[in-house]
Design an enzyme around this catalytic site. Structure first.
Site, PDB file in Angstrom:
ATOM      1  N   GLU A 131       0.678  -1.314  -0.026  1.00  0.00           N
ATOM      2  CA  GLU A 131      -0.130   0.084   0.071  1.00  0.00           C
ATOM      3  C   GLU A 131       0.784   1.270   0.175  1.00  0.00           C
ATOM      4  O   GLU A 131       0.332   2.482  -0.003  1.00  0.00           O
ATOM      5  CB  GLU A 131      -0.872   0.031   1.378  1.00  0.00           C
ATOM      6  N   HIS A 217      -9.342   1.058  -1.292  1.00  0.00           N
ATOM      7  CA  HIS A 217     -10.510   1.674  -0.649  1.00  0.00           C
ATOM      8  C   HIS A 217     -11.255   2.828  -1.138  1.00  0.00           C
ATOM      9  O   HIS A 217     -11.122   3.989  -0.770  1.00  0.00           O
ATOM     10  CB  HIS A 217     -10.028   1.857   0.879  1.00  0.00           C
ATOM     11  N   ASN A 220     -12.201   6.667   0.089  1.00  0.00           N
ATOM     12  CA  ASN A 220     -11.179   7.206   0.836  1.00  0.00           C
ATOM     13  C   ASN A 220      -9.739   7.388   0.095  1.00  0.00           C
ATOM     14  O   ASN A 220      -9.307   6.907  -0.643  1.00  0.00           O
ATOM     15  CB  ASN A 220     -11.075   6.043   1.895  1.00  0.00           C
ATOM     16  N   ALA A 221      -9.354   8.692   0.385  1.00  0.00           N
ATOM     17  CA  ALA A 221      -7.833   9.139   0.029  1.00  0.00           C
ATOM     18  C   ALA A 221      -7.900   9.450  -1.379  1.00  0.00           C
ATOM     19  O   ALA A 221      -6.955   8.941  -2.110  1.00  0.00           O
ATOM     20  CB  ALA A 221      -6.874   7.996   0.607  1.00  0.00           C
ATOM     21  N   ASP A 249     -17.184  -0.865   7.409  1.00  0.00           N
ATOM     22  CA  ASP A 249     -17.043  -1.056   9.042  1.00  0.00           C
ATOM     23  C   ASP A 249     -17.908   0.073   9.685  1.00  0.00           C
ATOM     24  O   ASP A 249     -18.005   0.346  10.835  1.00  0.00           O
ATOM     25  CB  ASP A 249     -15.489  -0.527   9.392  1.00  0.00           C
ATOM     26  N   HIS A 252     -16.015   4.455   7.942  1.00  0.00           N
ATOM     27  CA  HIS A 252     -15.182   5.136   7.007  1.00  0.00           C
ATOM     28  C   HIS A 252     -16.213   5.649   5.781  1.00  0.00           C
ATOM     29  O   HIS A 252     -16.107   6.802   5.230  1.00  0.00           O
ATOM     30  CB  HIS A 252     -14.496   4.051   6.105  1.00  0.00           C
ATOM     31  N   ASP A 275      -9.382  -3.126   6.068  1.00  0.00           N
ATOM     32  CA  ASP A 275      -8.303  -2.368   6.272  1.00  0.00           C
ATOM     33  C   ASP A 275      -8.009  -2.336   7.902  1.00  0.00           C
ATOM     34  O   ASP A 275      -7.776  -1.018   8.299  1.00  0.00           O
ATOM     35  CB  ASP A 275      -8.868  -0.797   5.698  1.00  0.00           C
ATOM     36  N   LEU A 308      -8.545   9.128  10.161  1.00  0.00           N
ATOM     37  CA  LEU A 308      -8.803   7.686  10.664  1.00  0.00           C
ATOM     38  C   LEU A 308      -7.621   7.007  10.072  1.00  0.00           C
ATOM     39  O   LEU A 308      -7.026   7.076   8.939  1.00  0.00           O
ATOM     40  CB  LEU A 308      -9.802   7.263   9.459  1.00  0.00           C
ATOM     41  N   ALA A 309      -7.152   5.929  11.109  1.00  0.00           N
ATOM     42  CA  ALA A 309      -6.023   5.350  10.708  1.00  0.00           C
ATOM     43  C   ALA A 309      -6.456   3.505  10.687  1.00  0.00           C
ATOM     44  O   ALA A 309      -6.229   2.756  11.576  1.00  0.00           O
ATOM     45  CB  ALA A 309      -5.009   5.309  11.850  1.00  0.00           C
TER      46      ALA A 309
END
Length: 377
Positions: A131, A217, A220-221, A249, A252, A275, A308-309
């Site tokens: 990743e 994902h 996201n990002a 989840d 996210h 993730d 968010l991690a």
């Protein structure tokens, strides 16, 4: 083993009352439930259960207090055992943006693990998902900006050699210098996933045309999907062979956006992922991801700035959450079994209940989808 009285998830992705017979880790027969069978081996009564393939997670970082990036045999063994206990029988753990030496150590640990007998009740490592570090500064998410580097085909070849071919998936920002060369040269030997990127629609379309076939994902990002600038999401929608990862989840992505993703891509192309990071399966407290401190509180894992991690969920929980959000059960199961296997080229032996494939079978309670049993023999 003979598994009877359950509703079996077939290759056609629907449930039917069938009997499944396995021998020495291989599915040897699937018969109508009323077929007369003479069998002298172990019998499992699946009454009140769905019989489904083992789940496959192609994007997660850790669980049970351990991270794949520890490059530790003990840590990886613990991760595989925990994932198995949660119904994930095959996996493709993800690295982070780290120094080259650390990445090499992670790859070699994975090779050592895959070359030894994992024993019973342990998920099988099918590959590695890089990743990082070939991502965008602008959309780095919970990864360290200072360790990001331009994509390099030569470096990827070196790393794949160290990994003895285990690298199956590489997240890459297609707008970065060197990305196009990587995809053109290496997409025949590994899968490229567009993610952690600020790319526009045109850049994404070019990357897909060059051989990329996956999105990391989705939502996201990356830039949002709008009516004038459809971005990477729109490009993925327009490219039929592209898989889209989805973190389901409940944190996210909103339920509406989850339903929209399934409507856009159909259940042939959605890949559910957890993730998850090392806090999955652990109490609230302080943990780490990619060398950064993470606080787990309830269902969230956050960096100190609120980013968010990763998640603290499991893939099985993602399936249940998707169903609770209105996704048909058949679609959710498909997105956690055959789709992820297809996305990394592992569907020849995993991902479906098919005669000749590996015995990776789960029993899920028909009432609440809780895990009742895992069979891999």
């Amino acid at each position: 083993m003979l598994i009877k009285n359950g509703l079996v998830f077939t290759e056609k992705c629907r449930f039917e009352p069938l009997t499944v017979i396995t021998d020495s880790g291989v599915i040897t027969d699937i018969l109508p439930a009323d077929a007369m069978v003479k069998y002298g081996g172990e019998v499992a009564d699946a009454s009140g259960c769905y019989v489904v393939p083992g789940f496959t997670d192609v994007h997660f970082h850790g669980c049970a207090g351990h991270d794949f990036c520890e490059a530790s045999a003990d840590a990886l063994g613990c991760i595989c055992r925990y994932e198995y206990s949660q119904g994930v029988t095959t996996l493709c753990p993800a690295t982070m943006t780290l120094p080259d030496d650390d990445i090499i150590a992670i790859l070699k640990t994975a090779v050592d693990h895959s070359s030894t007998s994992a024993g019973e009740e342990s998920a099988k490592l099918l590959g590695i998902h890089l990743e990082g570090p070939f991502i965008s500064y602008e959309k780095c998410g919970a990864q360290k900006k200072e360790l990001i580097q331009p994509p390099s085909a030569e470096k990827l070849l070196e790393w794949q050699s160290a990994a003895e071919g285990l690298i199956k998936l590489v997240t890459i920002a297609p707008e970065t210098e060197g990305a196009a060369d990587c995809i053109h040269r290496l997409s025949g030997s590994m899968h490229f996933s567009l993610g952690h990127t600020a790319c526009d629609y045109d850049a994404a379309i070019k990357a897909f045309a060059a051989g990329a076939d996956h999105v990391t994902h989705i939502y996201n990002a990356m830039p949002p999907f709008t009516h004038r600038e459809p971005s990477l999401i729109g490009a993925a929608y327009d490219t039929e062979n592209v898989f889209a990862e989805l973190i389901c989840d409940g944190v996210h992505i909103s339920p509406t956006a989850i339903r929209a993703a399934f409507a856009l891509f159909g259940d042939d192309r959605i890949v559910l992922i957890s993730d998850s990071m090392e806090a999955a399966g652990m109490p609230d407290g302080l943990y780490q991801l990619g060398g950064q401190q993470v606080t787990k509180k309830g269902s969230r894992a956050l960096l100190s700035d609120g980013t968010l991690a990763g998640s603290v969920t499991t893939l099985a929980d993602c399936v249940r959450t998707a169903v609770n959000m209105g996704i048909p059960l058949e679609s959710a199961i498909k997105a956690a079994t055959i789709n992820p296997c297809r996305s990394i080229g592992a569907d020849d032996n995993y991902g479906s209940l098919t005669v000749g494939k590996a015995t990776h079978i789960l029993l899920l309670d028909t009432k609440d989808l809780s895990l009742k049993a895992v069979y891999t023999k």
